[in-house]
Motif scaffolding. Sequence first.
Motif, PDB file in Angstrom:
ATOM      1  N   ALA A 132       0.829  -1.205   0.000  1.00  0.00           N
ATOM      2  CA  ALA A 132       0.000   0.000   0.000  1.00  0.00           C
ATOM      3  C   ALA A 132       0.863   1.255   0.000  1.00  0.00           C
ATOM      4  O   ALA A 132       0.568   2.226  -0.697  1.00  0.00           O
ATOM      5  N   VAL A 133       1.938   1.244   0.792  1.00  0.00           N
ATOM      6  CA  VAL A 133       2.830   2.408   0.824  1.00  0.00           C
ATOM      7  C   VAL A 133       3.560   2.541  -0.507  1.00  0.00           C
ATOM      8  O   VAL A 133       3.715   3.648  -1.042  1.00  0.00           O
ATOM      9  N   LEU A 134       4.014   1.430  -1.072  1.00  0.00           N
ATOM     10  CA  LEU A 134       4.705   1.481  -2.365  1.00  0.00           C
ATOM     11  C   LEU A 134       3.770   1.994  -3.461  1.00  0.00           C
ATOM     12  O   LEU A 134       4.208   2.738  -4.353  1.00  0.00           O
ATOM     13  N   ASN A 135       2.509   1.619  -3.418  1.00  0.00           N
ATOM     14  CA  ASN A 135       1.555   2.126  -4.408  1.00  0.00           C
ATOM     15  C   ASN A 135       1.428   3.633  -4.318  1.00  0.00           C
ATOM     16  O   ASN A 135       1.224   4.321  -5.329  1.00  0.00           O
ATOM     17  N   LEU A 136       1.539   4.161  -3.105  1.00  0.00           N
ATOM     18  CA  LEU A 136       1.534   5.613  -2.932  1.00  0.00           C
ATOM     19  C   LEU A 136       2.729   6.243  -3.630  1.00  0.00           C
ATOM     20  O   LEU A 136       2.616   7.293  -4.265  1.00  0.00           O
ATOM     21  N   LEU A 137       3.900   5.590  -3.533  1.00  0.00           N
ATOM     22  CA  LEU A 137       5.108   6.130  -4.160  1.00  0.00           C
ATOM     23  C   LEU A 137       5.025   6.097  -5.673  1.00  0.00           C
ATOM     24  O   LEU A 137       5.726   6.859  -6.356  1.00  0.00           O
ATOM     25  N   ALA A 138       4.205   5.222  -6.230  1.00  0.00           N
ATOM     26  CA  ALA A 138       4.145   5.047  -7.677  1.00  0.00           C
ATOM     27  C   ALA A 138       3.766   6.325  -8.410  1.00  0.00           C
ATOM     28  O   ALA A 138       4.018   6.457  -9.614  1.00  0.00           O
ATOM     29  N   GLN A 139       3.172   7.265  -7.710  1.00  0.00           N
ATOM     30  CA  GLN A 139       2.838   8.539  -8.350  1.00  0.00           C
ATOM     31  C   GLN A 139       4.085   9.322  -8.756  1.00  0.00           C
ATOM     32  O   GLN A 139       4.024  10.165  -9.646  1.00  0.00           O
ATOM     33  N   ARG A 140       5.201   9.045  -8.073  1.00  0.00           N
ATOM     34  CA  ARG A 140       6.417   9.836  -8.312  1.00  0.00           C
ATOM     35  C   ARG A 140       7.640   8.996  -8.647  1.00  0.00           C
ATOM     36  O   ARG A 140       8.726   9.530  -8.853  1.00  0.00           O
ATOM     37  N   VAL A 141       7.510   7.670  -8.680  1.00  0.00           N
ATOM     38  CA  VAL A 141       8.666   6.780  -8.789  1.00  0.00           C
ATOM     39  C   VAL A 141       8.425   5.722  -9.853  1.00  0.00           C
ATOM     40  O   VAL A 141       7.306   5.225 -10.004  1.00  0.00           O
ATOM     41  N   ASP A 142       9.506   5.368 -10.592  1.00  0.00           N
ATOM     42  CA  ASP A 142       9.425   4.282 -11.570  1.00  0.00           C
ATOM     43  C   ASP A 142       9.947   2.962 -11.000  1.00  0.00           C
ATOM     44  O   ASP A 142       9.371   1.908 -11.249  1.00  0.00           O
ATOM     45  N   ILE A 143      11.061   3.032 -10.255  1.00  0.00           N
ATOM     46  CA  ILE A 143      11.685   1.823  -9.709  1.00  0.00           C
ATOM     47  C   ILE A 143      12.144   2.088  -8.281  1.00  0.00           C
ATOM     48  O   ILE A 143      12.686   3.158  -7.988  1.00  0.00           O
ATOM     49  N   PHE A 160      11.408  -5.651   5.108  1.00  0.00           N
ATOM     50  CA  PHE A 160      11.466  -5.586   3.654  1.00  0.00           C
ATOM     51  C   PHE A 160      11.672  -6.960   3.016  1.00  0.00           C
ATOM     52  O   PHE A 160      11.536  -7.102   1.803  1.00  0.00           O
ATOM     53  N   ALA A 161      11.994  -7.970   3.834  1.00  0.00           N
ATOM     54  CA  ALA A 161      12.119  -9.328   3.300  1.00  0.00           C
ATOM     55  C   ALA A 161      10.766  -9.875   2.856  1.00  0.00           C
ATOM     56  O   ALA A 161      10.706 -10.901   2.164  1.00  0.00           O
ATOM     57  N   LEU A 162       9.669  -9.189   3.231  1.00  0.00           N
ATOM     58  CA  LEU A 162       8.341  -9.593   2.778  1.00  0.00           C
ATOM     59  C   LEU A 162       8.116  -9.267   1.302  1.00  0.00           C
ATOM     60  O   LEU A 162       7.212  -9.822   0.674  1.00  0.00           O
ATOM     61  N   LEU A 163       8.920  -8.363   0.750  1.00  0.00           N
ATOM     62  CA  LEU A 163       8.778  -7.954  -0.641  1.00  0.00           C
ATOM     63  C   LEU A 163       9.514  -8.923  -1.570  1.00  0.00           C
ATOM     64  O   LEU A 163      10.306  -9.753  -1.120  1.00  0.00           O
ATOM     65  N   ALA A 164       9.250  -8.807  -2.856  1.00  0.00           N
ATOM     66  CA  ALA A 164       9.978  -9.612  -3.841  1.00  0.00           C
ATOM     67  C   ALA A 164      11.464  -9.322  -3.699  1.00  0.00           C
ATOM     68  O   ALA A 164      11.877  -8.163  -3.606  1.00  0.00           O
ATOM     69  N   ARG A 165      12.278 -10.361  -3.690  1.00  0.00           N
ATOM     70  CA  ARG A 165      13.708 -10.167  -3.432  1.00  0.00           C
ATOM     71  C   ARG A 165      14.545 -11.251  -4.086  1.00  0.00           C
ATOM     72  O   ARG A 165      14.027 -12.286  -4.498  1.00  0.00           O
ATOM     73  N   GLN A 166      15.849 -10.979  -4.146  1.00  0.00           N
ATOM     74  CA  GLN A 166      16.819 -11.947  -4.631  1.00  0.00           C
ATOM     75  C   GLN A 166      18.070 -11.842  -3.776  1.00  0.00           C
ATOM     76  O   GLN A 166      18.309 -10.823  -3.117  1.00  0.00           O
ATOM     77  N   THR A 167      18.878 -12.890  -3.763  1.00  0.00           N
ATOM     78  CA  THR A 167      20.088 -12.909  -2.961  1.00  0.00           C
ATOM     79  C   THR A 167      21.090 -11.899  -3.490  1.00  0.00           C
ATOM     80  O   THR A 167      21.295 -11.783  -4.695  1.00  0.00           O
ATOM     81  N   SER A 168      21.732 -11.144  -2.600  1.00  0.00           N
ATOM     82  CA  SER A 168      22.734 -10.149  -3.005  1.00  0.00           C
ATOM     83  C   SER A 168      24.005 -10.832  -3.500  1.00  0.00           C
ATOM     84  O   SER A 168      24.254 -12.013  -3.227  1.00  0.00           O
ATOM     85  N   ALA A 169      24.812 -10.067  -4.201  1.00  0.00           N
ATOM     86  CA  ALA A 169      26.090 -10.594  -4.699  1.00  0.00           C
ATOM     87  C   ALA A 169      27.038 -10.904  -3.551  1.00  0.00           C
ATOM     88  O   ALA A 169      27.873 -11.811  -3.647  1.00  0.00           O
ATOM     89  N   ASN A 170      26.942 -10.157  -2.466  1.00  0.00           N
ATOM     90  CA  ASN A 170      27.819 -10.349  -1.305  1.00  0.00           C
ATOM     91  C   ASN A 170      27.008 -10.686  -0.069  1.00  0.00           C
ATOM     92  O   ASN A 170      25.789 -10.493  -0.031  1.00  0.00           O
TER      93      ASN A 170
END
Length: 402
Positions: A132-143, A160-170
């Motif tokens: 819901a908060v990210l949808n609010l940001l969508a008015q001003r943000v692409d990524i 933030f681990a609840l969001l879509a994620r991938q393992t970091s390089a390090n």
Amino acid sequence: MNVVAIRLPNPEGRIPPAIDGRIARVEIFDDMAAAEPNWRALERGNSLATPYQGYDFLSLWQRHVGADAGMRPFIVVAFNTAGTPLFLWPFGIRKLCGLRVVEFLGGKHANFNMALWRRDAAANITQIDLSAVLNLLAQRVDIVRLINQPLTWAGSTNPFALLARQTSANYGVSGALVPDFEALFRASTNAATRKKMRKKERALASYGTVRFERAQGAHDVRRVLDAFFKQKSVRMRARGVADVFATPGVRRFIEAGATEVASERGAPIELYALRVDDIIVAALGGIVGGGRFCAMFNSIAQGRYAIESPGEQLIVNLVRSCCERGLDTFDLGIGEAQYKTLFCGDAEPMFDSYLALSPAGHLLAPVLATGASAKRIIKQHPVLWALASTTRHMIARLLAAV
């Protein structure tokens, strides 16, 4: 500054948190000073955050580094019905390939990236709330590009681990501290290693009087930084790696961070040096918070001193100091290196998120995510990483010969 009120959905079957933990409104600040009161309130409370997200640290970074790099503050703060901040996302926004990209403030000078969360809010927030908060940001943000995030911190899972994620390089490396340094040292080494280290200590001492010290005052800070920047530049050129410390404003940022006292916590950056008489043979900078010392950067002098591992000797002295201070954790940032294994035997999982919030963002976000995945694969494959390192060294030698 933009102020937007939102209502979060409460689907049937969801058990809501306590009333004071519900998000009543969200504000987006484009000015660091305007967000400061809420930032300080979270820092003073029972919050979940890394030392790198402190207001003093990031405000100096934004002033001296971020602004010149085209980064503008984009601080997201959520409040409950009583107007108390529940969390603060220390973001900045910049243009990348013509798109508006939101990232953590701090850039490459923050080893760990995380929001500031009131602990009860962190424990109760859901993926629906975050969306819901990210949808609010969508008015001003692409990524939204969130990299180098610890999966857990101080015994809690990163929301933030609840969001879509991938393992970091390090991954991060850290180790637990105990009040008795000698006991920790014996547990971390065997007899052969200790004998070798004592031999190197004697060899370094044969060049002059060896002193470990924290830089105190502007004069000492400048002196240590003079040595650090020279040593780091030589090292980066030899490795064929881009020197992030050569970026305009970085020295001013670190110097200000080690000398400017803006709160009761003192200057956010601590600088340490190992000297042989008047020659600084190793330097290290770090930041402290929540009982943890986080090393930000280090360097060693080349030539005859390097043979005696002055960087390792500095770390031994620093860990002893951290034990005496009563700190409970010591980390040497992200990435693998042999010298890190002495006191930092714990690998801390890290993750990245590339979240597209606009049609254009859906085109670029997969490209960024794929590039990060390729980097992780290369780093984790010994043959590929050795080939990449060799190629880098060859290019560096060729450039040095021109």
